[in-house]
Design a protein around this motif. Structure first.
Motif, PDB file in Angstrom:
ATOM      1  N   THR A 232       0.834  -1.206   0.000  1.00  0.00           N
ATOM      2  CA  THR A 232       0.000   0.000   0.000  1.00  0.00           C
ATOM      3  C   THR A 232       0.865   1.251   0.000  1.00  0.00           C
ATOM      4  O   THR A 232       0.653   2.167  -0.804  1.00  0.00           O
TER       5      THR A 232
ATOM      6  N   PHE B  78       0.729   2.863  -3.738  1.00  0.00           N
ATOM      7  CA  PHE B  78      -0.376   3.821  -3.786  1.00  0.00           C
ATOM      8  C   PHE B  78      -0.037   5.180  -3.180  1.00  0.00           C
ATOM      9  O   PHE B  78      -0.811   6.120  -3.314  1.00  0.00           O
TER      10      PHE B  78
ATOM     11  N   SER C 209       0.973  -3.394 -13.491  1.00  0.00           N
ATOM     12  CA  SER C 209       0.071  -2.700 -12.560  1.00  0.00           C
ATOM     13  C   SER C 209      -1.059  -3.621 -12.112  1.00  0.00           C
ATOM     14  O   SER C 209      -1.411  -3.650 -10.927  1.00  0.00           O
TER      15      SER C 209
ATOM     16  N   TYR D 276       0.288  -6.089  -9.670  1.00  0.00           N
ATOM     17  CA  TYR D 276       0.556  -5.447  -8.380  1.00  0.00           C
ATOM     18  C   TYR D 276      -0.739  -5.324  -7.583  1.00  0.00           C
ATOM     19  O   TYR D 276      -0.775  -5.630  -6.387  1.00  0.00           O
ATOM     20  N   VAL D 277      -1.807  -4.894  -8.244  1.00  0.00           N
ATOM     21  CA  VAL D 277      -3.097  -4.758  -7.559  1.00  0.00           C
ATOM     22  C   VAL D 277      -3.612  -6.123  -7.112  1.00  0.00           C
ATOM     23  O   VAL D 277      -4.158  -6.260  -6.010  1.00  0.00           O
TER      24      VAL D 277
ATOM     25  N   TRP E 224      -1.673  -7.051  -4.085  1.00  0.00           N
ATOM     26  CA  TRP E 224      -2.193  -6.250  -2.975  1.00  0.00           C
ATOM     27  C   TRP E 224      -3.471  -6.895  -2.422  1.00  0.00           C
ATOM     28  O   TRP E 224      -3.641  -7.015  -1.215  1.00  0.00           O
ATOM     29  N   ALA E 225      -4.360  -7.336  -3.330  1.00  0.00           N
ATOM     30  CA  ALA E 225      -5.605  -7.978  -2.906  1.00  0.00           C
ATOM     31  C   ALA E 225      -5.329  -9.306  -2.206  1.00  0.00           C
ATOM     32  O   ALA E 225      -5.966  -9.620  -1.187  1.00  0.00           O
TER      33      ALA E 225
END
Length: 140
Positions: free
Chosen positions: A20, A24, A117, A120-121, A124-125
């Protein structure tokens, strides 16, 4: 709470929190504040490499903490967190060794940046689900 469970929560929190903070917060700030996009991109690449190793390290700690001494690993560990740990680690490895070299080589940059990207998301999830499940496992 047993020390293994505390270690699991700590590793999951570090993994999700670092994803995070870097993805982000830090990287967008680099592009907004450094003098050139090239400099921001080079710095971001180093941060993403470091993040990949943090994620892999946290994943290893989580995998090691999922079994008690002398027992077999439990597939149902922390309400099914195992699949998300392995998925997140795989995404980190693919990002570092399959996607990042293509971005650095500026090979079809738009495609590989989009793929990186998205991965990466997804990582993250996965880390968020792991944190949620591991932190909630103590309530069971």
């Amino acid at each position: 709470m047993a020390w293994r469970q505390r270690l699991s929560v700590l590793a999951a929190a570090l993994w999700w929190g670092s994803l995070t903070a870097i993805g982000f917060i830090t990287v967008p700030l680099l592009f907004a504040n450094l003098p050139t996009p090239a400099l921001a991109g080079q710095t971001a690449a180093r941060l993403f490499t470091a993040q990949s190793w943090v994620g892999i390290g946290c994943g290893v700690v989580l995998l090691l903490s999922m079994r008690a001494k002398g027992e077999e690993p439990r597939i149902d560990w922390a309400g099914g967190a195992l699949a998300f740990v392995l998925g997140g680690m795989l995404l980190a490895l693919l990002g570092e060794f399959a996607v990042a070299p293509r971005i650095l080589a500026r090979e079809n940059l738009r495609l590989w940046h989009t793929v990186g990207s998205a991965m990466y998301v997804l990582q993250w999830a996965c880390a968020l689900v792991v944190l949620w499940k591991v932190a909630g496992a103590r309530e069971r």
